[in-house]
Design a protein around this motif. Structure first.
Motif, mmCIF file in Angstrom:
data_model
loop_
_atom_site.group_PDB
_atom_site.id
_atom_site.type_symbol
_atom_site.label_atom_id
_atom_site.label_comp_id
_atom_site.label_asym_id
_atom_site.label_seq_id
_atom_site.Cartn_x
_atom_site.Cartn_y
_atom_site.Cartn_z
ATOM 1 N N MET A 43 -6.396 -25.299 -10.371
ATOM 2 C CA MET A 43 -7.355 -25.488 -11.700
ATOM 3 C C MET A 43 -8.561 -24.333 -11.686
ATOM 4 O O MET A 43 -8.742 -23.837 -12.904
ATOM 5 N N ALA A 44 -8.449 -23.593 -10.531
ATOM 6 C CA ALA A 44 -9.172 -22.075 -10.700
ATOM 7 C C ALA A 44 -8.189 -21.232 -11.740
ATOM 8 O O ALA A 44 -9.092 -19.907 -12.595
ATOM 9 N N ALA A 45 -7.096 -21.040 -11.523
ATOM 10 C CA ALA A 45 -6.365 -20.045 -12.566
ATOM 11 C C ALA A 45 -6.114 -20.677 -13.631
ATOM 12 O O ALA A 45 -6.368 -19.891 -14.595
ATOM 13 N N TYR A 46 -6.447 -21.819 -13.907
ATOM 14 C CA TYR A 46 -5.869 -22.698 -15.406
ATOM 15 C C TYR A 46 -7.642 -22.242 -15.699
ATOM 16 O O TYR A 46 -7.660 -22.045 -16.680
ATOM 17 N N TRP A 47 -8.516 -22.292 -15.596
ATOM 18 C CA TRP A 47 -9.968 -21.871 -16.347
ATOM 19 C C TRP A 47 -10.055 -20.743 -16.062
ATOM 20 O O TRP A 47 -10.473 -20.553 -16.850
ATOM 21 N N HIS A 48 -9.747 -19.842 -15.244
ATOM 22 C CA HIS A 48 -9.962 -18.236 -15.494
ATOM 23 C C HIS A 48 -8.773 -17.403 -16.825
ATOM 24 O O HIS A 48 -8.893 -17.115 -17.826
ATOM 25 N N HIS A 49 -7.135 -18.130 -16.704
ATOM 26 C CA HIS A 49 -6.778 -17.457 -18.103
ATOM 27 C C HIS A 49 -7.291 -18.404 -19.354
ATOM 28 O O HIS A 49 -7.582 -18.099 -19.963
ATOM 29 N N SER A 50 -7.879 -19.726 -19.172
ATOM 30 C CA SER A 50 -8.090 -20.264 -21.035
ATOM 31 C C SER A 50 -9.505 -19.968 -21.108
ATOM 32 O O SER A 50 -10.022 -19.128 -22.117
ATOM 33 N N VAL A 51 -10.218 -18.991 -20.221
ATOM 34 C CA VAL A 51 -12.060 -18.698 -19.768
ATOM 35 C C VAL A 51 -11.028 -17.558 -20.691
ATOM 36 O O VAL A 51 -11.926 -16.526 -21.696
ATOM 37 N N PHE A 52 -10.783 -16.765 -20.215
ATOM 38 C CA PHE A 52 -10.397 -14.961 -20.494
ATOM 39 C C PHE A 52 -9.838 -15.113 -21.595
ATOM 40 O O PHE A 52 -10.446 -14.013 -22.637
ATOM 41 N N THR A 53 -8.899 -16.494 -22.459
ATOM 42 C CA THR A 53 -7.731 -16.278 -23.242
ATOM 43 C C THR A 53 -9.413 -16.976 -24.331
ATOM 44 O O THR A 53 -9.100 -15.780 -25.913
ATOM 45 N N GLY A 54 -10.693 -17.612 -24.092
ATOM 46 C CA GLY A 54 -11.544 -17.588 -25.027
ATOM 47 C C GLY A 54 -12.448 -16.324 -25.563
ATOM 48 O O GLY A 54 -12.397 -16.302 -26.800
ATOM 49 N N ILE A 55 -12.528 -15.870 -24.442
ATOM 50 C CA ILE A 55 -13.165 -14.453 -24.892
ATOM 51 C C ILE A 55 -12.563 -13.405 -25.419
ATOM 52 O O ILE A 55 -12.689 -12.704 -26.147
ATOM 53 N N VAL A 56 -11.239 -13.336 -25.146
ATOM 54 C CA VAL A 56 -10.467 -12.234 -25.795
ATOM 55 C C VAL A 56 -9.932 -13.136 -27.025
ATOM 56 O O VAL A 56 -10.239 -11.587 -28.371
ATOM 57 N N ALA A 57 -9.730 -14.360 -27.650
ATOM 58 C CA ALA A 57 -9.912 -14.785 -28.890
ATOM 59 C C ALA A 57 -10.928 -14.165 -29.797
ATOM 60 O O ALA A 57 -11.467 -13.938 -30.910
ATOM 61 N N LYS A 58 -12.092 -14.614 -29.682
ATOM 62 C CA LYS A 58 -13.467 -14.910 -29.815
ATOM 63 C C LYS A 58 -13.260 -12.615 -29.961
ATOM 64 O O LYS A 58 -13.791 -12.597 -31.026
ATOM 65 N N GLN A 59 -13.533 -11.800 -29.549
ATOM 66 C CA GLN A 59 -13.643 -10.764 -29.465
ATOM 67 C C GLN A 59 -12.360 -9.732 -30.838
ATOM 68 O O GLN A 59 -13.113 -9.121 -31.442
#
Length: 294
Positions: free
Chosen positions: A111-127
């Motif tokens: 779950m730590a890696a899952y949220w790391h990937h999900s949050v990073f993907t969200g930030i990059v998508a926004k950028q």
């Protein structure tokens, strides 16, 4: 040896996990109120204030470096007046999802890696959305944040099949969807989109999730699907290795995504740099119990 299984009923699967996956009632009340054009910021603030945890997370979101407010925002009503009601809906959803899920079997999802990937993907998508000058880029953050939510549903509802998928991922890191389709009749992008429909989220959110592995097939919101697809690929290349993932190597990016976005590869490095600056603030808000990943 692959075999053709009887496909699991996707609606039954999502309904069956609803007791394990739930958003706060305040979020649904907010959504209902936002459908009323006469709703005021003060009324929204009053509803949200009845959920102290949601209020705290929302205010942390608004006061994070991502929004770079000159003065602290100390009330939800003021946050609405600054950001707008639709943006508040997106932030309310984003701030709720980290606490919406019970942990799946630990051998299936870190779950730590899952949220790391999900949050990073969200930030990059926004950028990426900002670079494409899209309005309401917060919805891209949420779509990126939720793009792999179907993996959590499958881990809960079909753990034996998912163990076979996870075991094969090191050998076939870019074929997860195909393996899920063969074993289950559905892949995590379909299941995630169905969960989002079950939550009554708008098409502008679930459509990019449904097509984030094949954005060229999206009947609507193709550009958004392309940007989430690109963000997911970029996250695969720069984040710590996830179980079964191919570390430090971009997933293939669809030519259609480059075409639709009008972006070039040179845009990736600055986006990654900006995302790294925001990542841990966002992780701390969305998944504070998820732990750090190094």
């Amino acid at each position: 040896m692959w075999f053709k299984p009887k496909p699991l009923d996707i609606k039954e699967m999502v309904a069956g996990v609803s007791n394990l996956v739930s958003l706060p009632q305040a979020y649904f009340r907010i959504s209902q109120m936002l459908n009323n054009p006469h709703t005021t910021a003060a009324q929204l603030g009053e509803v949200i204030s009845h959920d102290p945890a949601l209020t705290a997370r929302l205010l942390r979101f608004v006061n994070s470096p991502v929004y770079a407010m000159r003065n602290p925002v100390d009330s939800v009503a003021r946050a609405v007046s600054i950001l707008g009601m639709q943006e508040l809906r997106m932030l309310a959803l984003a701030s709720s999802v980290g606490n919406a899920f019970q942990k799946p079997p630990s051998d299936l999802v870190d779950m730590a890696a899952y949220w790391h990937h999900s949050v990073f993907t969200g930030i990059v998508a926004k950028q990426l959305g900002k670079l494409c000058k899209l309005p309401s880029v917060d919805r891209l953050f949420v779509a990126g944040l939720l793009h792999d939510v179907g993996q959590l549903v499958l881990a809960h509802q079909a753990p034996d099949a998912m163990r076979k998928v996870v075991a094969l991922l090191p050998k076939y890191p870019h074929h997860r969807c195909q393996m899920e389709q063969k074993l289950l009749g559905h892949d995590h992008s379909e299941v995630g989109a169905e969960l989002m429909r079950y939550w009554q989220l708008p098409e502008s959110l679930w459509m990019p999730v449904r097509y984030h592995h094949a954005p060229e097939l999206a009947p609507e919101y193709m550009l958004e699907a392309c940007l989430v697809h690109m963000a997911n690929a970029i996250a695969d290349g720069v984040e710590p290795s996830r179980r079964g993932a191919a570390p430090l190597a971009y997933s293939p990016i669809s030519p259609k995504a480059w075409e639709m976005s009008g972006l070039e590869a040179a845009a990736i490095a600055p986006v990654v740099q900006e995302a790294n600056l925001e990542l841990f603030d966002m992780l701390d808000i969305i998944a504070p119990s998820g732990g750090m990943v190094f």
